[in-house]
Design an enzyme around this catalytic site. Structure first.
Site, PDB file in Angstrom:
ATOM      1  N   HIS A  98       0.830  -1.094   0.407  1.00 18.31           N
ATOM      2  CA  HIS A  98      -0.317   0.075   0.181  1.00 18.31           C
ATOM      3  C   HIS A  98       0.987   1.284   0.147  1.00 18.31           C
ATOM      4  O   HIS A  98       2.116   0.694   0.546  1.00 18.31           O
ATOM      5  CB  HIS A  98      -0.721  -0.135   1.551  1.00 18.31           C
ATOM      6  CG  HIS A  98      -2.214   1.377   1.271  1.00 18.31           C
ATOM      7  ND1 HIS A  98      -1.667   2.276   1.032  1.00 18.31           N
ATOM      8  CD2 HIS A  98      -3.680   0.907   0.953  1.00 18.31           C
ATOM      9  CE1 HIS A  98      -3.025   3.160   1.617  1.00 18.31           C
ATOM     10  NE2 HIS A  98      -3.468   2.176   0.445  1.00 18.31           N
ATOM     11  N   GLU A 147      -4.194   1.978  -6.944  1.00 17.34           N
ATOM     12  CA  GLU A 147      -3.871   3.152  -5.747  1.00 17.34           C
ATOM     13  C   GLU A 147      -4.032   4.026  -6.210  1.00 17.34           C
ATOM     14  O   GLU A 147      -2.279   4.339  -5.448  1.00 17.34           O
ATOM     15  CB  GLU A 147      -4.487   3.031  -4.745  1.00 17.34           C
ATOM     16  CG  GLU A 147      -3.479   1.883  -4.038  1.00 17.34           C
ATOM     17  CD  GLU A 147      -3.242   2.233  -3.077  1.00 17.34           C
ATOM     18  OE1 GLU A 147      -3.464   2.668  -1.662  1.00 17.34           O
ATOM     19  OE2 GLU A 147      -1.432   2.117  -2.646  1.00 17.34           O
TER      20      GLU A 147
HETATM   21  P1  PGA Z   1      -9.392   6.055   0.184  1.00 16.29           P
HETATM   22  O1  PGA Z   1      -7.887   5.120   0.386  1.00 16.29           O
HETATM   23  O2  PGA Z   1     -10.300   5.769  -0.682  1.00 16.29           O
HETATM   24  O3  PGA Z   1      -9.563   6.675   1.690  1.00 16.29           O
HETATM   25  O4  PGA Z   1      -8.885   7.419  -1.062  1.00 16.29           O
HETATM   26  C1  PGA Z   1      -7.972   4.168  -0.912  1.00 16.29           C
HETATM   27  C2  PGA Z   1      -6.442   3.396  -0.990  1.00 16.29           C
HETATM   28  O5  PGA Z   1      -5.870   3.467   0.160  1.00 16.29           O
HETATM   29  O6  PGA Z   1      -6.481   3.080  -1.691  1.00 16.29           O
END
Ligand code: PGA
Length: 222
Positions: A98, A147
């Site tokens: 992540h 992401e």
């Molecule tokens: P968020 O986080 O939905 O708060 O933007 C998404 C992520 O951490 O991938």
């Protein structure tokens, strides 16, 4: 209908009582929805995995569990670490790479590759996070979450068209990848514009997963 993975990432949030309340609320709402093609996965803090697993079993909920991280070491003298075998007692999945781990804990691609190996050795399925189509993906990964950092927690998601293009590129470059999820400012109002794209197979939801009702709407609209 394609299968969708709808993944809640609670990050460093929720106490045990808050998690139980969330589960009770979510399971009540989703019992009224048709979600056959949707797999719901919760990435919970380590402290909550045991209790959530118990609740899932007791109430026969169709929810799977994931850890948010894994030790890159084997079991042993690594104070503070939680290893793959320990996670596997409670969860089927683990998030690796992540962007918050890469940024705040300086996790390198080499360390992430070690984590992927430990996860596999323990029989855990990895959800491997990347920030763009250039990020190297370890061999054999089946689930990737795209992401982009500009979209995380900002209320400013990527466009569905661009996210789909990235997802397609990832699949072309990495034939083992079966699911590409999109993560970044997903809300009930925009989820469908992403899951409706041909190469996006689900979503990774941070802020939008903290409230059970909001997350249930995301599941319903996906
Ligand atoms: P968020 O986080 O939905 O708060 O933007 C998404 C992520 O951490 O991938």
């Amino acid at each position: 209908m394609k299968k969708l993975l709808i993944v809640a990432n609670w990050k460093s949030n929720k106490t045990e009582s808050q998690a139980k309340e969330w589960l009770a609320d979510l399971s009540f709402i989703i019992s009224h929805l048709s979600i056959e093609n949707k797999e719901i996965i919760i990435c919970a803090p380590f402290t909550l995995l045991s209790e959530i697993k118990k609740t899932i079993q007791e109430h026969q909920l169709s929810i799977k569990l994931a850890a948010q991280d894994i030790s890159r070491f084997e079991p042993g003298a690594y104070t503070g670490e939680v290893n793959g075998a320990q996670i596997k007692e409670f969860a089927e999945y683990v998030l690796v790479g992540h962007s918050e781990r890469r940024k705040n804990f300086d996790e390198s691609d080499q360390e992430l590759a070690q984590k992927v190996k430990r996860a596999r050795d323990a029989g855990l399925e990895v959800i491997y996070c990347v920030q763009g189509k250039e990020t190297e993906i370890p061999h054999g990964i089946q689930i990737v979450a795209y992401e982009p950092t500009f979209a995380i927690g900002t209320g400013n998601p990527d466009t569905p068209e661009n996210a789909n293009m990235v997802a397609l590129e990832i699949k072309k470059k990495n034939p083992s990848v079966r699911y590409v999820l999109y993560g970044g400012s997903i809300k009930p109002e925009n989820v469908n514009s992403f899951t409706g794209m041909p190469d996006i197979d689900g979503v990774l939801v941070g802020g939008g997963s903290l409230d059970a009702k909001e997350f249930a709407y995301i599941i319903e609209n996906a």
